[in-house]
Design a protein around this motif. Sequence first.
Motif, PDB file in Angstrom:
ATOM      1  N   THR A  77      -5.772  -4.657  -1.450  1.00  0.00           N
ATOM      2  CA  THR A  77      -5.714  -5.782  -0.460  1.00  0.00           C
ATOM      3  C   THR A  77      -6.489  -6.934  -0.553  1.00  0.00           C
ATOM      4  O   THR A  77      -7.800  -6.686  -0.996  1.00  0.00           O
TER       5      THR A  77
ATOM      6  N   ASP B  33      -0.837  -7.128   0.498  1.00  0.00           N
ATOM      7  CA  ASP B  33      -1.015  -5.800   0.110  1.00  0.00           C
ATOM      8  C   ASP B  33      -0.361  -5.552  -1.229  1.00  0.00           C
ATOM      9  O   ASP B  33       1.050  -5.703  -1.249  1.00  0.00           O
TER      10      ASP B  33
ATOM     11  N   ALA C 197       0.862  -2.575  -3.648  1.00  0.00           N
ATOM     12  CA  ALA C 197       0.801  -0.960  -4.254  1.00  0.00           C
ATOM     13  C   ALA C 197       1.180  -1.016  -5.542  1.00  0.00           C
ATOM     14  O   ALA C 197       2.110  -1.252  -5.990  1.00  0.00           O
TER      15      ALA C 197
ATOM     16  N   THR D 294      -3.651   5.209  -1.391  1.00  0.00           N
ATOM     17  CA  THR D 294      -2.216   4.625  -1.312  1.00  0.00           C
ATOM     18  C   THR D 294      -1.850   3.712  -2.514  1.00  0.00           C
ATOM     19  O   THR D 294      -0.840   2.928  -2.667  1.00  0.00           O
TER      20      THR D 294
ATOM     21  N   THR E 262      -3.289   0.941  -3.172  1.00  0.00           N
ATOM     22  CA  THR E 262      -3.028  -0.171  -2.593  1.00  0.00           C
ATOM     23  C   THR E 262      -4.330  -1.189  -2.873  1.00  0.00           C
ATOM     24  O   THR E 262      -5.569  -0.763  -2.353  1.00  0.00           O
TER      25      THR E 262
END
Lengths: 360, 279
Positions: A299, A265, A267, A295, A297
Amino acid sequence: MGASLHSPYAVRFKNNPVQRTLKESDTQKSGSNPSPTLEAAGLRKHYGRTQALDGFDLTVAAGTVHGLLGPNGAGKTTAVRCLTTLTELDEGTATIAGLAVRRRPRAVRERIGLVGQFHAVDEALTARQNLTLFARLSGLSKPKAVQRSEALLEAFALADAATRAVSGFSGGMRRRLDIAASLVLTPAILFLDEPTTGLDPRGRATVWQAVREVAAAGTTVLLTTQYLDEADQLADRISVMDHGRVIAEGTPAELKRRIGGDRVDAALADGGRLAEAARVVGDATGAETSVDRDTRTITVEVADGGKALTSIVRALDAASLEVDDLALRRPTLDEVFLHLTAPAEDRDTPRTALTSEEAR
Amino acid sequence: MTTTHPHPVIAAAPGLRDRRSNALREGWLIAGRDLLHWVREPWGLVFGLAFNLMLILMFGFLFGGAIEVPGGGDYISYLLPGMFALAMLFGLEGTMTAMAEDAKRGITDRFRSLPISSTSVALGRAIADLANSVLGLAVLMVGGLLIGWRPTTGPAEIALGVLLLLWLRFSLLWLGIFLGLRFRGAGATTAVQVLVWPIGFLSTVFVSAETMPGWLGVIASWNPVSATATAARELFGNPTGVTSGWLAEHAVLAASVWPLAITLVFLPLAATAYRRLRR
Ligand SMILES: Nc1ncnc2c1ncn2[C@@H]1O[C@H](COP(=O)(O)OP(=O)(O)OP(=O)(O)O)[C@@H](O)[C@H]1O
Ligand SMILES: [Mg+2]
């Protein structure tokens, strides 16, 4: 942690066919044992309109630790209760150590240990009083029960707390007492229903250590859990269950191959450059990325976490993209389910709609 | 991960068992758990006993002067055997609560997963609660003696009176076990705690049925608690407050038959409720 659980003895046991050290490898142990300790086929159980077990199959080889992994309401507890004679099955056959669970419940109870999802020790009594009571109820004479209790208290690092009321115990201590109480007669199979749910990391570690001790002693274990890492850490084989049936089964290595590797992840500090960052991360890892705008983010699924992490950092740095947070983690339970239940083409739509709470 | 050596204790050989399953032994062990509770947390027990003593003081002295016993006799002597019977009724709530709590907390499941007889759990409850009631009765009797209650008959009658009181308690055990297993919510326990009061009052424990309005008197004299109270009064040589009617002649019979009927109904129901835990 857990050092106190270590045994100073190195003893060989004649009647302990499976000498093993846990987690040396993910491959299945010997695999040649002809009669599994537990065999269940086509188990069905309903509560009102809920089909809690819906064609549940399970085989647990002697001397192995089997993990039963599933979200809230998957039917784990129902399966354990049916297999331990506490709950009556609607349909299906189950045998434990060759004994039919439905026809010979009494004989089955002589050969099982059960640590239920909810603590089943007497809060008002001391650890020692609890163990002695259960030991005597299991058929030990008083002196033997006392002796056995002392030994179990010692083995599970509870000797110092032996005379304290259980109501003052930490969650981990209670669980260990619960496990000790289930081992009075050295069962052919020990059932552990979510043994670490609700424990703090320290309590969790001590319970894991206790389970390892039990497994190392050659006792077959069936353990249910909602945590992939727990099953991975403790189990030789894992069955993933949902909606009352097993949807995947294999060694942790096999399952991980199907589930895909670890996840990274990242961010981003700047939400405006998410798309660009996703492309950079994708190029660096050669894998498909997913983006969560809320968020900020990105992934990505990676095979070799350590290597991937390094190249992601390098690539982001080269593109002067700043990250707030960068983490390598195991797939969450809903990611596992996504992989196991969705056809490869449309993995974006999970069959099981897990709420964030269910996915912990 | 650390490697682990097999622990000799954990790996102990199976087949350690050296006693065959025996419901009586197991019931006794399970009852022993309650005795340990009393020792470790005596306040519940002490409070329960003190509560019954408080009731006899309250009714004996606060209301005693205002209450006349039909057929004559001193009120304290009339009241005490009634209070003994009432204490047996109040025991119901303890049985129910203990049963419900154990079922909720998973202790009952632990027992059910052990290779013990299916009657052991109920037997344990029965032994523990009867022991509790014997103790409660003893304390009430001593308290009664201190405030002027006197049995005036021989030891055989007194013993029979005590037996009939415990017989009532025995029958209510099965009702309590049934209720505790069947209705496990906190609300159900509270309901029983509240309902034992009207059942206790609608009896001849405090006042004679003959001083009550007609229909109330009929209910009160048919109350099983009244049968036991009247029989105990008779057997202890205390005023019964009953001058005529069926109960005047047959109190001991009624006090034998009522609990028998309750047992015949609720023992099978309790057994069924226990079996239904498997559902
Ligand atoms: N005694 C019961 N009465 C009614 N429904 C029940 C009962 N026990 C389980 N169920 C239902 O059966 C399903 C399976 O429940 P079960 O407790 O076996 O799941 P689980 O996998 O153990 O979940 P959790 O992780 O929450 O412990 C759920 O939908 C649950 O609501
Ligand atoms: Mg569960």
